[in-house]
Design an enzyme around this catalytic site. Structure first.
Site, PDB file in Angstrom:
ATOM      1  N   LYS A   1      -8.613 -12.619  -5.921  1.00  0.00           N
ATOM      2  CA  LYS A   1      -9.032 -14.002  -5.451  1.00  0.00           C
ATOM      3  C   LYS A   1     -10.039 -14.752  -6.154  1.00  0.00           C
ATOM      4  O   LYS A   1      -9.870 -15.954  -6.284  1.00  0.00           O
ATOM      5  CB  LYS A   1      -9.273 -13.777  -3.941  1.00  0.00           C
ATOM      6  CG  LYS A   1      -9.587 -14.995  -3.155  1.00  0.00           C
ATOM      7  CD  LYS A   1      -9.872 -14.756  -1.673  1.00  0.00           C
ATOM      8  CE  LYS A   1     -10.281 -16.104  -1.314  1.00  0.00           C
ATOM      9  NZ  LYS A   1     -10.729 -16.190   0.371  1.00  0.00           N
TER      10      LYS A   1
ATOM     11  N   GLU B   1     -13.922  -5.101 -12.103  1.00  0.00           N
ATOM     12  CA  GLU B   1     -12.979  -3.936 -12.421  1.00  0.00           C
ATOM     13  C   GLU B   1     -11.387  -4.564 -13.022  1.00  0.00           C
ATOM     14  O   GLU B   1     -11.031  -4.192 -13.881  1.00  0.00           O
ATOM     15  CB  GLU B   1     -12.688  -3.299 -11.141  1.00  0.00           C
ATOM     16  CG  GLU B   1     -14.275  -2.286 -10.863  1.00  0.00           C
ATOM     17  CD  GLU B   1     -15.071  -3.015  -9.937  1.00  0.00           C
ATOM     18  OE1 GLU B   1     -15.008  -4.440  -9.989  1.00  0.00           O
ATOM     19  OE2 GLU B   1     -15.529  -2.358  -8.981  1.00  0.00           O
TER      20      GLU B   1
ATOM     21  N   GLY C   1      -9.462 -11.503   1.606  1.00  0.00           N
ATOM     22  CA  GLY C   1      -9.107 -10.522   0.458  1.00  0.00           C
ATOM     23  C   GLY C   1      -8.208  -9.267   1.258  1.00  0.00           C
ATOM     24  O   GLY C   1      -7.041  -9.013   0.936  1.00  0.00           O
ATOM     25  N   ARG C   2      -8.842  -8.841   2.237  1.00  0.00           N
ATOM     26  CA  ARG C   2      -8.511  -7.424   3.025  1.00  0.00           C
ATOM     27  C   ARG C   2      -7.148  -7.700   3.911  1.00  0.00           C
ATOM     28  O   ARG C   2      -6.527  -7.089   4.561  1.00  0.00           O
ATOM     29  CB  ARG C   2      -9.474  -6.878   3.589  1.00  0.00           C
ATOM     30  CG  ARG C   2     -10.315  -7.930   4.450  1.00  0.00           C
ATOM     31  CD  ARG C   2     -11.621  -6.858   4.955  1.00  0.00           C
ATOM     32  NE  ARG C   2     -12.576  -7.874   5.622  1.00  0.00           N
ATOM     33  CZ  ARG C   2     -13.612  -8.439   5.051  1.00  0.00           C
ATOM     34  NH1 ARG C   2     -13.639  -8.493   4.058  1.00  0.00           N
ATOM     35  NH2 ARG C   2     -14.572  -8.942   6.047  1.00  0.00           N
TER      36      ARG C   2
ATOM     37  N   GLU D   1     -14.710  -2.953   6.326  1.00  0.00           N
ATOM     38  CA  GLU D   1     -15.373  -4.153   5.640  1.00  0.00           C
ATOM     39  C   GLU D   1     -15.510  -5.221   6.534  1.00  0.00           C
ATOM     40  O   GLU D   1     -16.369  -6.135   6.369  1.00  0.00           O
ATOM     41  CB  GLU D   1     -14.410  -4.534   4.512  1.00  0.00           C
ATOM     42  CG  GLU D   1     -15.238  -5.301   3.252  1.00  0.00           C
ATOM     43  CD  GLU D   1     -14.352  -5.547   2.117  1.00  0.00           C
ATOM     44  OE1 GLU D   1     -14.584  -4.580   1.145  1.00  0.00           O
ATOM     45  OE2 GLU D   1     -13.641  -6.505   2.075  1.00  0.00           O
TER      46      GLU D   1
ATOM     47  N   HIS E   1      -2.910  20.879   9.381  1.00  0.00           N
ATOM     48  CA  HIS E   1      -3.264  22.087   8.517  1.00  0.00           C
ATOM     49  C   HIS E   1      -4.406  21.567   7.646  1.00  0.00           C
ATOM     50  O   HIS E   1      -4.991  22.617   6.794  1.00  0.00           O
ATOM     51  CB  HIS E   1      -2.310  22.473   7.572  1.00  0.00           C
ATOM     52  CG  HIS E   1      -0.838  22.692   8.349  1.00  0.00           C
ATOM     53  ND1 HIS E   1      -0.609  24.243   8.753  1.00  0.00           N
ATOM     54  CD2 HIS E   1       0.192  21.948   8.644  1.00  0.00           C
ATOM     55  CE1 HIS E   1       0.450  23.959   9.455  1.00  0.00           C
ATOM     56  NE2 HIS E   1       0.808  22.936   9.462  1.00  0.00           N
TER      57      HIS E   1
ATOM     58  N   LYS F   1     -22.032  -5.594  -6.202  1.00  0.00           N
ATOM     59  CA  LYS F   1     -21.222  -6.256  -7.336  1.00  0.00           C
ATOM     60  C   LYS F   1     -22.427  -6.905  -8.352  1.00  0.00           C
ATOM     61  O   LYS F   1     -22.253  -6.831  -9.582  1.00  0.00           O
ATOM     62  CB  LYS F   1     -20.489  -7.183  -6.948  1.00  0.00           C
ATOM     63  CG  LYS F   1     -19.209  -6.662  -6.377  1.00  0.00           C
ATOM     64  CD  LYS F   1     -18.200  -7.993  -6.098  1.00  0.00           C
ATOM     65  CE  LYS F   1     -16.706  -7.582  -4.925  1.00  0.00           C
ATOM     66  NZ  LYS F   1     -16.282  -8.770  -4.717  1.00  0.00           N
TER      67      LYS F   1
HETATM   68  O1  F6P Z   1     -14.564  -5.186  -2.024  1.00  0.00           O
HETATM   69  C1  F6P Z   1     -15.140  -6.345  -1.654  1.00  0.00           C
HETATM   70  C2  F6P Z   1     -14.149  -7.418  -2.117  1.00  0.00           C
HETATM   71  O2  F6P Z   1     -14.630  -8.680  -2.193  1.00  0.00           O
HETATM   72  C3  F6P Z   1     -12.905  -7.375  -1.243  1.00  0.00           C
HETATM   73  O3  F6P Z   1     -12.984  -7.961  -0.048  1.00  0.00           O
HETATM   74  C4  F6P Z   1     -11.874  -8.154  -2.073  1.00  0.00           C
HETATM   75  O4  F6P Z   1     -10.469  -7.796  -1.558  1.00  0.00           O
HETATM   76  C5  F6P Z   1     -12.185  -7.411  -3.458  1.00  0.00           C
HETATM   77  O5  F6P Z   1     -13.491  -7.154  -3.247  1.00  0.00           O
HETATM   78  C6  F6P Z   1     -11.479  -8.038  -4.477  1.00  0.00           C
HETATM   79  O6  F6P Z   1     -11.921  -8.921  -4.719  1.00  0.00           O
HETATM   80  P1  F6P Z   1     -10.961 -10.129  -5.842  1.00  0.00           P
HETATM   81  O7  F6P Z   1      -9.683 -10.400  -4.947  1.00  0.00           O
HETATM   82  O8  F6P Z   1     -11.784 -11.250  -5.936  1.00  0.00           O
HETATM   83  O9  F6P Z   1     -11.055  -9.463  -7.046  1.00  0.00           O
END
Ligand code: F6P
Length: 519
Positions: free
Chosen positions: A202, A208, A262-263, A348, A379, A490
Site C-alpha cells: 500500500k 521487506e 492493509g489487513r 493489529e 494431537h 519500522k
Molecule cells: O504490519 C504493519 C503493516 O502496516 C500492515 O498493516 C500492512 O498490511 C503491512 O504493514 C504492509 O504494508 P504495505 O502494504 O504498505 O507494504
C-alpha cells in the site's frame, strides 16, 4: 463523523455484568442447557449456508442481555452505520474505513472507482488464464509470485490456499519475509519466462517488500532482460509514483484506495492473485459472500447478529473471565492459514491501550488469537485445553459437505469435531486412583457450521470475523484501524540501516555491536 466515545466500564450494563459474573462464573454450561428453555434455539443463528451455535458458553441468557445493553449504551448501531457510510472513523490517520465498499454493489461515487478497479482485475485474470497475456518470449503464464507482507500477503495466501480446489491452473507463490535464502530457493524452482510477479504494498515503502522486489527484479533481468519487465511485473499500491520509480509500466499498476486498510485489503486489487488463481467469476462469488455477511451485520438485531454475538462473547471472556486468548480451530486443512490471517486482522486492530478519548485503558482490549486445524490440533495442544489451568474459548469451524466425494473420511473428520466440542463441555468425572483422568469439562466453544467450503462461504466467513473485530473495537472504545505500534519498529529498523544506533538502549546497542563484528 467520528465514532461515539463511550467508556464501556462506566455504562450501567457493565456494572450489571460485573455483578452477574460474580454470581454466575462457577455455573455449568450443562446446567444452562438443562435449565434455560430452548437454549440451543435461542443461542444459535442461521444465515444462508451458516449455522452458528453459541449455546456452549459460560454465559446465561440474562448476562447475554446485559451484553446487548452494552451494545446499545455504547452506540454500536450508530457506529456500524458510520463505518459503512464511510465516515472518517479512523481518526488517528484521518481516514474513512471502507473495505466493505470493495464488495458492495450500492451505486455510490466510490462504487464507480471500485467497479473500474474490478474491471482491471477481471481483464487481467481472464487474459492470464486464457493465454491471451503471455510472457515476453511467448510462453503461457504458469506461476504468479506475490511479493508483499502483512495485509499485502496474509489474506491472499490464506484465500488462494483455502480455495485451491477452485484453481484454474496457475500456481501461486508468496514471498513475504526478507529471507534471501528462501527467495533463492524459490527462484530456482520457477521459470521466469512463464511467471508474473505482483509487488503488493500500500505504501510502497515497506523495506521487506521493496528489498525482495529489487532482488527479484535483478534476477529477472539477469535471466531474461529489462525489456521483458512490462510483461512480467505488476504493482499494487496506493503510492502510484513508487512503482513507477521502481520501473513498473503504468498500465501494470493497480491502485489501493486510501480508505482501504492493509489487513482488510484482499477484496480489491490486493486480491488480484486470488482472482487469477480461482478465476474472476469465483472471485465475484467470494465478494458476494462477504456482501451477504455485511448485510446481515448491518441489518440484524444484535441478539441474532452473528458478528455481534461473537464479539460480545469475546469481550465477556476477555474482560470478566480474564481469558487472554481465543483459539480458532477449522476442521478443514485448506483453512490452515486462517488462524494466522485472523491473528493480524484482529491483533493489529484491537491491540490498543489508549481509548478514543485519549485515556489509558483500565480494561482488556484485543485477545490473543491463535489456532490450527482439527484434527492436527487435537494431537498438539488440545491436552491443555481439556486439562490445563487456562480457560480457552474456541471457535470450531466445520463443513457439512466435503469438496469431493470423500464422504467416509469426511465423516471421521466431523466425528472428531463433534467429539471435541462434546468432550470440552462434558469432561469426564474421575477420582481416586483415576484422578489424573479427571477432565473437568465446562470449557466453552462456538460451533460455526458451514455447508461447504465455497468461494461465497469463505467470503462470508472472513467478513464475519472482520465485523466481529469492528464490533469489539467499537464497544471497547478504541481505534481499530491504525497500527502505530508496528510503525515504531519500522522506523527504528530504518534508522539502524542508516547507521543510527546511538539512540538504541544499552542492551540492544551491545547486541548490534556483536552482529556488526560478525560481518
Ligand atoms: O504490519 C504493519 C503493516 O502496516 C500492515 O498493516 C500492512 O498490511 C503491512 O504493514 C504492509 O504494508 P504495505 O502494504 O504498505 O507494504
Amino acid at each position: 463523523m467520528a465514532l461515539s466515545k463511550n467508556n464501556p466500564t462506566t455504562q450501567k450494563s457493565w456494572k450489571s455484568l460485573e455483578k452477574i459474573y460474580e454470581q454466575e462464573n462457577g455455573l455449568k454450561i450443562l446446567d444452562y442447557l438443562k435449565n434455560e428453555p430452548n437454549r440451543v434455539e435461542r443461542f444459535s443463528i442461521s444465515l444462508n449456508d451458516f449455522y452458528v451455535d453459541f449455546s456452549k458458553n459460560r454465559i446465561s441468557e440474562k448476562a447475554l442481555n446485559y451484553l446487548i445493553d452494552l451494545c446499545n449504551e455504547t452506540d454500536l448501531k450508530k457506529n456500524i452505520n458510520k463505518y459503512f457510510n464511510g465516515e472518517e472513523i479512523n481518526e488517528t490517520e484521518k481516514r474513512a474505513v471502507l473495505h466493505t465498499a470493495l464488495r458492495s454493489n450500492k451505486a455510490t461515487k466510490i462504487n464507480e472507482e471500485v467497479q473500474n478497479n474490478l474491471k482491471k482485475i477481471e481483464i487481467l485474470s481472464n487474459e492470464i488464464n486464457n493465454g491471451k497475456r503471455l510472457g515476453y518470449s511467448g510462453k503461457k503464464i504458469e506461476n504468479i509470485v506475490n511479493i508483499g507482507i502483512g495485509g499485502s500477503h496474509l489474506g491472499p495466501e490464506m484465500v488462494t490456499e483455502a480455495l485451491s480446489q477452485y484453481n484454474l491452473g496457475i500456481k501461486p507463490y508468496f514471498i513475504s519475509n526478507i529471507d534471501a535464502d528462501y527467495i533463492d530457493d524459490l527462484l530456482k524452482r520457477i521459470n521466469p519466462e512463464s511467471t508474473i510477479f505482483i509487488i503488493v504494498s500500500k505504501t510502497f515503502n515497506t523495506i521487506e517488500t521493496l528489498e525482495n522486489a529489487k532482488k527479484i527484479k535483478s534476477w529477472f533481468i539477469e535471466n531474461i532482460c529489462e525489456e521483458a519487465i512490462p510483461n512480467h511485473f505488476i504493482a499494487i499500491s496506493n503510492n502510484i509514483e513508487g512503482p513507477k520509480d521502481f520501473g513498473i509500466y503504468s498500465k501494470n499498476i493497480l491502485s489501493i484506495p486510501e480508505w482501504v486498510g492493509g489487513r482488510f485489503s484482499l477484496w480489491g486489487s490486493v486480491g488480484l492473485i486470488i482472482s487469477i488463481c480461482i478465476g474472476y467469476k469465483n472471485f465475484e462469488k467470494f465478494l458476494s459472500g462477504a456482501r451477504d455477511m455485511d448485510e446481515h451485520f448491518r441489518e440484524s438485531p444484535f441478539k441474532k447478529n452473528i458478528p455481534v454475538i461473537l464479539a460480545l462473547i469475546s469481550i465477556w471472556y476477555n474482560n470478566f473471565f480474564k481469558c487472554e486468548t481465543e483459539a480458532v480451530i477449522p476442521y478443514n486443512q485448506f483453512l490452515s492459514k486462517l488462524p494466522d490471517y485472523l491473528q493480524q486482522a484482529s491483533m493489529e486492530s484491537n491491540g490498543k491501550s489508549i481509548d478514543r478519548d485519549g485515556n489509558k485503558i483500565n480494561y482488556e482490549t484485543g485477545s490473543i488469537i491463535w489456532g490450527s486445524t482439527g484434527t492436527n490440533a487435537q494431537h498438539a495442544f488440545f491436552q491443555l485445553m481439556h486439562q490445563g489451568t487456562k480457560l480457552i474459548p474456541a471457535d470450531f469451524i466445520a463443513f457439512v459437505e466435503p469438496l469431493n466425494d470423500n464422504h467416509e473420511q469426511h465423516k471421521i473428520l466431523n466425528a472428531n469435531f463433534l467429539a471435541q466440542i462434546n468432550a470440552l463441555l462434558v469432561g469426564s468425572n474421575k477420582s481416586g486412583n483415576d484422578i489424573h483422568k479427571n477432565i473437568e469439562g465446562n470449557k466453552p466453544s462456538n460451533s460455526i457450521l458451514i455447508n461447504k467450503l465455497t468461494p461465497h462461504n469463505l467470503g462470508s466467513l472472513i467478513a464475519m470475523y472482520e465485523s466481529k473485530i469492528f464490533a469489539i473495537g467499537s464497544i471497547l472504545n478504541i481505534y481499530s484501524f491504525d497500527q502505530w505500534g508496528v510503525e515504531l519498529g519500522k522506523s527504528i529498523a530504518r534508522g539502524i540501516l542508516e547507521g543510527k544506533e546511538d539512540h538504541l538502549d544499552t542492551s540492544t546497542k551491545d547486541i548490534a555491536k556483536r552482529l556488526n563484528n560478525r560481518k
